[in-house]
Design a protein around this motif. Structure first.
Motif, PDB file in Angstrom:
ATOM      1  N   ASN A 137      76.960  -0.145 -67.181  1.00  0.00           N
ATOM      2  CA  ASN A 137      75.627  -0.739 -67.047  1.00  0.00           C
ATOM      3  C   ASN A 137      74.635   0.086 -67.868  1.00  0.00           C
ATOM      4  O   ASN A 137      73.857   0.870 -67.315  1.00  0.00           O
ATOM      5  CB  ASN A 137      75.209  -0.759 -65.570  1.00  0.00           C
ATOM      6  CG  ASN A 137      76.185  -1.533 -64.714  1.00  0.00           C
ATOM      7  OD1 ASN A 137      76.603  -2.630 -65.066  1.00  0.00           O
ATOM      8  ND2 ASN A 137      76.572  -0.957 -63.582  1.00  0.00           N
ATOM      9  N   PRO A 138      74.671  -0.070 -69.197  1.00  0.00           N
ATOM     10  CA  PRO A 138      73.870   0.809 -70.054  1.00  0.00           C
ATOM     11  C   PRO A 138      72.387   0.831 -69.735  1.00  0.00           C
ATOM     12  O   PRO A 138      71.755   1.888 -69.755  1.00  0.00           O
ATOM     13  CB  PRO A 138      74.125   0.260 -71.461  1.00  0.00           C
ATOM     14  CG  PRO A 138      75.430  -0.448 -71.365  1.00  0.00           C
ATOM     15  CD  PRO A 138      75.480  -1.015 -69.989  1.00  0.00           C
ATOM     16  N   ARG A 139      71.823  -0.313 -69.429  1.00  0.00           N
ATOM     17  CA  ARG A 139      70.375  -0.348 -69.195  1.00  0.00           C
ATOM     18  C   ARG A 139      70.010   0.424 -67.927  1.00  0.00           C
ATOM     19  O   ARG A 139      68.974   1.103 -67.872  1.00  0.00           O
ATOM     20  CB  ARG A 139      69.890  -1.801 -69.136  1.00  0.00           C
ATOM     21  CG  ARG A 139      70.197  -2.541 -70.438  1.00  0.00           C
ATOM     22  CD  ARG A 139      69.514  -3.870 -70.557  1.00  0.00           C
ATOM     23  NE  ARG A 139      70.089  -4.646 -71.652  1.00  0.00           N
ATOM     24  CZ  ARG A 139      69.898  -4.411 -72.942  1.00  0.00           C
ATOM     25  NH1 ARG A 139      69.132  -3.380 -73.306  1.00  0.00           N
ATOM     26  NH2 ARG A 139      70.467  -5.163 -73.866  1.00  0.00           N
ATOM     27  N   GLU A 140      70.870   0.332 -66.917  1.00  0.00           N
ATOM     28  CA  GLU A 140      70.650   1.105 -65.689  1.00  0.00           C
ATOM     29  C   GLU A 140      70.759   2.598 -65.984  1.00  0.00           C
ATOM     30  O   GLU A 140      69.947   3.403 -65.493  1.00  0.00           O
ATOM     31  CB  GLU A 140      71.672   0.699 -64.635  1.00  0.00           C
ATOM     32  CG  GLU A 140      71.635   1.519 -63.363  1.00  0.00           C
ATOM     33  CD  GLU A 140      72.763   1.173 -62.420  1.00  0.00           C
ATOM     34  OE1 GLU A 140      73.325   2.106 -61.805  1.00  0.00           O
ATOM     35  OE2 GLU A 140      73.105  -0.022 -62.304  1.00  0.00           O
ATOM     36  N   LEU A 142      70.321   4.160 -68.906  1.00  0.00           N
ATOM     37  CA  LEU A 142      69.240   4.620 -69.771  1.00  0.00           C
ATOM     38  C   LEU A 142      67.905   4.706 -69.040  1.00  0.00           C
ATOM     39  O   LEU A 142      67.030   5.494 -69.432  1.00  0.00           O
ATOM     40  CB  LEU A 142      69.122   3.698 -70.985  1.00  0.00           C
ATOM     41  CG  LEU A 142      70.331   3.736 -71.945  1.00  0.00           C
ATOM     42  CD1 LEU A 142      70.241   2.604 -72.950  1.00  0.00           C
ATOM     43  CD2 LEU A 142      70.423   5.080 -72.651  1.00  0.00           C
ATOM     44  N   ALA A 143      67.749   3.899 -67.974  1.00  0.00           N
ATOM     45  CA  ALA A 143      66.504   3.915 -67.209  1.00  0.00           C
ATOM     46  C   ALA A 143      66.523   4.912 -66.062  1.00  0.00           C
ATOM     47  O   ALA A 143      65.486   5.158 -65.433  1.00  0.00           O
ATOM     48  CB  ALA A 143      66.208   2.515 -66.664  1.00  0.00           C
ATOM     49  N   ALA A 148      66.262   9.100 -68.553  1.00  0.00           N
ATOM     50  CA  ALA A 148      64.974   8.803 -69.192  1.00  0.00           C
ATOM     51  C   ALA A 148      63.969   9.930 -69.002  1.00  0.00           C
ATOM     52  O   ALA A 148      63.095  10.136 -69.857  1.00  0.00           O
ATOM     53  CB  ALA A 148      64.412   7.496 -68.624  1.00  0.00           C
ATOM     54  N   THR A 180      75.345  -1.492 -77.014  1.00  0.00           N
ATOM     55  CA  THR A 180      74.073  -1.430 -76.287  1.00  0.00           C
ATOM     56  C   THR A 180      73.504  -0.012 -76.318  1.00  0.00           C
ATOM     57  O   THR A 180      72.290   0.187 -76.507  1.00  0.00           O
ATOM     58  CB  THR A 180      74.253  -1.901 -74.838  1.00  0.00           C
ATOM     59  OG1 THR A 180      74.777  -3.239 -74.837  1.00  0.00           O
ATOM     60  CG2 THR A 180      72.925  -1.892 -74.089  1.00  0.00           C
ATOM     61  N   TYR A 181      74.363   0.982 -76.134  1.00  0.00           N
ATOM     62  CA  TYR A 181      73.886   2.363 -76.258  1.00  0.00           C
ATOM     63  C   TYR A 181      73.423   2.649 -77.684  1.00  0.00           C
ATOM     64  O   TYR A 181      72.401   3.308 -77.892  1.00  0.00           O
ATOM     65  CB  TYR A 181      74.989   3.343 -75.849  1.00  0.00           C
ATOM     66  CG  TYR A 181      75.220   3.414 -74.357  1.00  0.00           C
ATOM     67  CD1 TYR A 181      74.315   4.060 -73.524  1.00  0.00           C
ATOM     68  CD2 TYR A 181      76.346   2.832 -73.786  1.00  0.00           C
ATOM     69  CE1 TYR A 181      74.523   4.120 -72.159  1.00  0.00           C
ATOM     70  CE2 TYR A 181      76.559   2.889 -72.406  1.00  0.00           C
ATOM     71  CZ  TYR A 181      75.641   3.532 -71.599  1.00  0.00           C
ATOM     72  OH  TYR A 181      75.847   3.580 -70.248  1.00  0.00           O
ATOM     73  N   GLU A 183      72.108   0.679 -79.823  1.00  0.00           N
ATOM     74  CA  GLU A 183      70.811   0.052 -80.088  1.00  0.00           C
ATOM     75  C   GLU A 183      69.649   0.865 -79.523  1.00  0.00           C
ATOM     76  O   GLU A 183      68.507   0.718 -79.975  1.00  0.00           O
ATOM     77  CB  GLU A 183      70.798  -1.369 -79.510  1.00  0.00           C
ATOM     78  CG  GLU A 183      71.709  -2.326 -80.269  1.00  0.00           C
ATOM     79  CD  GLU A 183      72.006  -3.594 -79.482  1.00  0.00           C
ATOM     80  OE1 GLU A 183      71.442  -3.753 -78.359  1.00  0.00           O
ATOM     81  OE2 GLU A 183      72.792  -4.427 -79.963  1.00  0.00           O
ATOM     82  N   ALA A 184      69.936   1.716 -78.537  1.00  0.00           N
ATOM     83  CA  ALA A 184      68.879   2.537 -77.936  1.00  0.00           C
ATOM     84  C   ALA A 184      68.659   3.838 -78.688  1.00  0.00           C
ATOM     85  O   ALA A 184      67.718   4.580 -78.372  1.00  0.00           O
ATOM     86  CB  ALA A 184      69.232   2.845 -76.476  1.00  0.00           C
TER      87      ALA A 184
END
Length: 278
Positions: A137-140, A142-143, A148, A180-181, A183-184
């Motif tokens: 869950n990359p967005r989780e 990264l947040a 972060a 996804t990672y 792109e961040a």
């Protein structure tokens, strides 16, 4: 002789210790002490089928050391270690801080015992965090505050996926997860990755990896073997540094004679996001 299992401490999340787990089995291979009877029994079964499994784990760990040093040489001072596992000797922060005491390291794992150990060990270090989260869950991830709040994604970051993506199924889309990672990340960042494979030069070298994968199917973390093209494709969007995606023992070895050793079964490499030319 292995010491009796300790009792989980109050701040350690409830976890099924009757099922083996890859992070704790890896700790056992490396000589750590954060493993339980089920982990040791499964690891011993893996070692019976592939006696060199512990040596392969150590070779993979040595690759991590060399890769972190390569990232530091590229000017990277921030590290996101996904699937970091149980803290053992030779962790990313130990390697990085030996060269730069101000380097920042965010560890992420979904194994509660590993995270609980890490929390206790890193509690007094403001430059290191340990986060309970799932890399799928990359967005989780990264947040998460531990990521972060520590890492500045306006500056280069090395994302480490060392010996972890073979525990991600095809259905979970490991290539998409890596993308996804990526792109961040800003230019100048890196991907450090290793992955077990039965795509080996001979059947004699390949068969033990399939046998070990069978053992892991009984664990809470089944292994998914992939061939070389599938592993190399994980670096899509990155410029793969020399010598390319190769056996972990053969990636920039400190001792030239390592090139003469049999493959350890982990394909490994480092990808870089180049900075735009002037």
């Amino acid at each position: 002789m292995v010491a009796e299992d300790r009792q989980p401490v109050p701040d350690e999340p409830d976890v099924d210790l009757t099922r083996p787990n890859a992070a704790r089995m890896y700790d056992y291979y490396l000589g750590g002490d954060a493993h339980f009877a089920a982990d040791r029994e499964a690891a011993d079964r893996a070692l019976a089928r592939f006696p060199h499994a512990a040596g392969s784990a150590r070779a993979n760990r040595a690759f991590l050391d060399r890769a972190v040093r390569a990232c530091l040489q590229k000017g990277i001072r921030q590290f996101l270690d996904l699937g970091s596992g149980v803290p053992t000797v030779g962790n990313v922060h130990e390697i990085a801080h030996h060269h730069d005491p101000e380097a920042r390291v965010a560890y992420v794992d979904n194994e509660p015992v590993a995270v609980a150990h890490g929390d206790r060990l890193m509690a007094e270090n403001p430059l290191v965090t340990v986060t309970l989260a799932d890399l799928r869950n990359p967005r989780e991830v990264l947040a998460a505050p531990g990521v972060a709040g520590l890492l500045d994604f306006r500056q280069p970051v090395a994302v480490l996926m060392v010996a972890v993506l073979h525990f991600v199924s095809d259905e979970a889309d490991p290539t998409g997860i890596v993308a996804t990672y990526r792109e961040a990340l800003p230019a100048g960042s890196a991907l450090v990755l290793s992955h077990i494979s039965d795509d080996q030069p001979t059947e004699e070298l390949a068969a033990p990896h399939r046998a070990v994968a069978e053992v892991y199917r009984t664990s809470s973390t089944p292994a998914h073997l992939r061939d070389y093209p599938a592993i190399a494709a994980l670096f899509t969007g990155f410029e793969v540094l020399a010598p390319g995606v190769v056996d972990a023992r053969h990636w920039r070895p400190d001792e030239p004679r390592a090139l003469e050793q049999d493959p350890c079964g982990f394909y490994a490499g480092v990808g870089w996001l180049p900075r735009p030319s002037a």
